[in-house]
Enzyme design. Structure first.
Site, PDB file in Angstrom:
ATOM      1  N   GLU A 103      70.401  -3.860  84.481  1.00  0.00           N
ATOM      2  CA  GLU A 103      68.859  -3.079  85.210  1.00  0.00           C
ATOM      3  C   GLU A 103      69.089  -1.846  85.708  1.00  0.00           C
ATOM      4  O   GLU A 103      70.811  -1.871  86.737  1.00  0.00           O
ATOM      5  CB  GLU A 103      68.029  -3.850  85.409  1.00  0.00           C
ATOM      6  N   HIS A 148      66.600   0.106  89.402  1.00  0.00           N
ATOM      7  CA  HIS A 148      65.168  -0.244  90.075  1.00  0.00           C
ATOM      8  C   HIS A 148      66.049   0.645  91.206  1.00  0.00           C
ATOM      9  O   HIS A 148      66.957   0.474  91.546  1.00  0.00           O
ATOM     10  CB  HIS A 148      64.917  -1.643  90.464  1.00  0.00           C
ATOM     11  N   HIS A 200      69.848  -3.862  96.258  1.00  0.00           N
ATOM     12  CA  HIS A 200      70.702  -4.957  96.803  1.00  0.00           C
ATOM     13  C   HIS A 200      71.662  -5.146  98.234  1.00  0.00           C
ATOM     14  O   HIS A 200      72.635  -4.664  97.691  1.00  0.00           O
ATOM     15  CB  HIS A 200      70.904  -5.332  95.613  1.00  0.00           C
ATOM     16  N   HIS A 212      72.891  -2.164  87.199  1.00  0.00           N
ATOM     17  CA  HIS A 212      73.976  -3.447  87.472  1.00  0.00           C
ATOM     18  C   HIS A 212      73.857  -5.431  86.754  1.00  0.00           C
ATOM     19  O   HIS A 212      72.805  -4.919  86.377  1.00  0.00           O
ATOM     20  CB  HIS A 212      73.790  -4.146  88.866  1.00  0.00           C
ATOM     21  N   CYS A 242      71.577 -12.911  97.346  1.00  0.00           N
ATOM     22  CA  CYS A 242      71.600 -11.923  96.943  1.00  0.00           C
ATOM     23  C   CYS A 242      69.812 -11.276  97.949  1.00  0.00           C
ATOM     24  O   CYS A 242      68.631 -12.452  97.554  1.00  0.00           O
ATOM     25  CB  CYS A 242      70.270 -11.077  95.190  1.00  0.00           C
TER      26      CYS A 242
HETATM   27 MN    MN Z   1      68.215  -5.538  90.503  1.00  0.00          MN
END
Ligand code: MN
Length: 161
Positions: free
Chosen positions: A75, A77, A81, A115, A129
Site C-alpha cells: 500500500e 498513503h 510510518h 511498502h 508502527c
Molecule cells: Mn502503511
C-alpha cells in the site's frame, strides 16, 4: 512492608497504571485485533495491538506481528510510518527497493511510498508502527502500478513470496 492505605495512596492505586506489562509479545489490557477487515485488502497471518492512542499527541503506536510467511498489505498513503522491528526478521519493500530487516532496525516510510513487510525468514516478525491518529486511507496498487513495481526482478520475487 505493607502500610494501611491512606486516602491518597488508595486514590493513586485506583488510578490506571501507566505501565502495561508485556509477555509473549502480548500487552496486558490490550486487545489482539485483526490487522484489517477481512477482504478489505490482501494480507496474511498478521495481528494488531493498539498500544497507545492519544488525540492530544495526534499519534498512535501499534504493534503488528506476522507468523512465518505472513505479510502486510502492499500500500501507500500520505501519512508516514516509523517502524521499529521488535522481534524476528524478514524483508520490507520501500519504494522500489527490497531490504532485509531484523530486530531493532528502524524503517521510515515516506508519504506516498509503496511498502510491504514480509516475515519471510522462517520466524515470526513483529514491529511497532507509529502513525498519525488522523490519517488518510491506504491506497492499493492498480494493475499497472503493480506491473511497474514487478519490472524489477528482486521486487517481483519479494511480492511473489
Ligand atoms: Mn502503511
Amino acid at each position: 512492608m505493607r502500610c494501611a492505605p491512606t486516602s491518597e495512596t488508595k486514590a493513586l492505586s485506583e488510578t490506571k497504571s501507566p505501565i502495561r506489562r508485556f509477555s509473549g509479545f502480548r500487552w496486558e489490557d490490550t486487545d489482539l485485533l485483526a490487522y484489517k477487515d477481512e477482504g478489505s485488502a490482501p494480507f496474511k497471518a498478521i495481528t494488531r495491538q493498539t498500544l497507545f492512542r492519544r488525540s492530544d499527541l495526534h499519534g498512535e503506536l501499534r504493534y503488528f506481528e506476522m507468523a512465518p510467511g505472513g505479510y502486510s498489505t502492499l500500500e501507500r498513503h500520505e501519512h508516514v510510518h516509523a517502524v521499529l522491528i521488535l522481534r524476528g526478521a524478514g524483508e520490507c519493500l520501500v519504494g522500489g527497493e527490497v531490504h532485509k530487516i531484523s530486530t531493532n532496525d528502524l524503517v521510515t516510510i515516506e508519504p506516498m511510498t509503496w511498502h510491504q513487510f514480509r516475515a519471510n525468514a522462517g520466524v515470526p516478525m513483529g514491529f511497532l508502527c507509529m502513525v498519525n491518529a488522523e490519517r488518510d486511507k491506504p491506497q492499493l496498487p492498480s494493475e499497472e502500478e503493480r506491473r511497474v513495481l514487478e519490472a524489477d526482478p528482486k521486487v517481483a520475487a519479494f511480492l511473489k513470496g
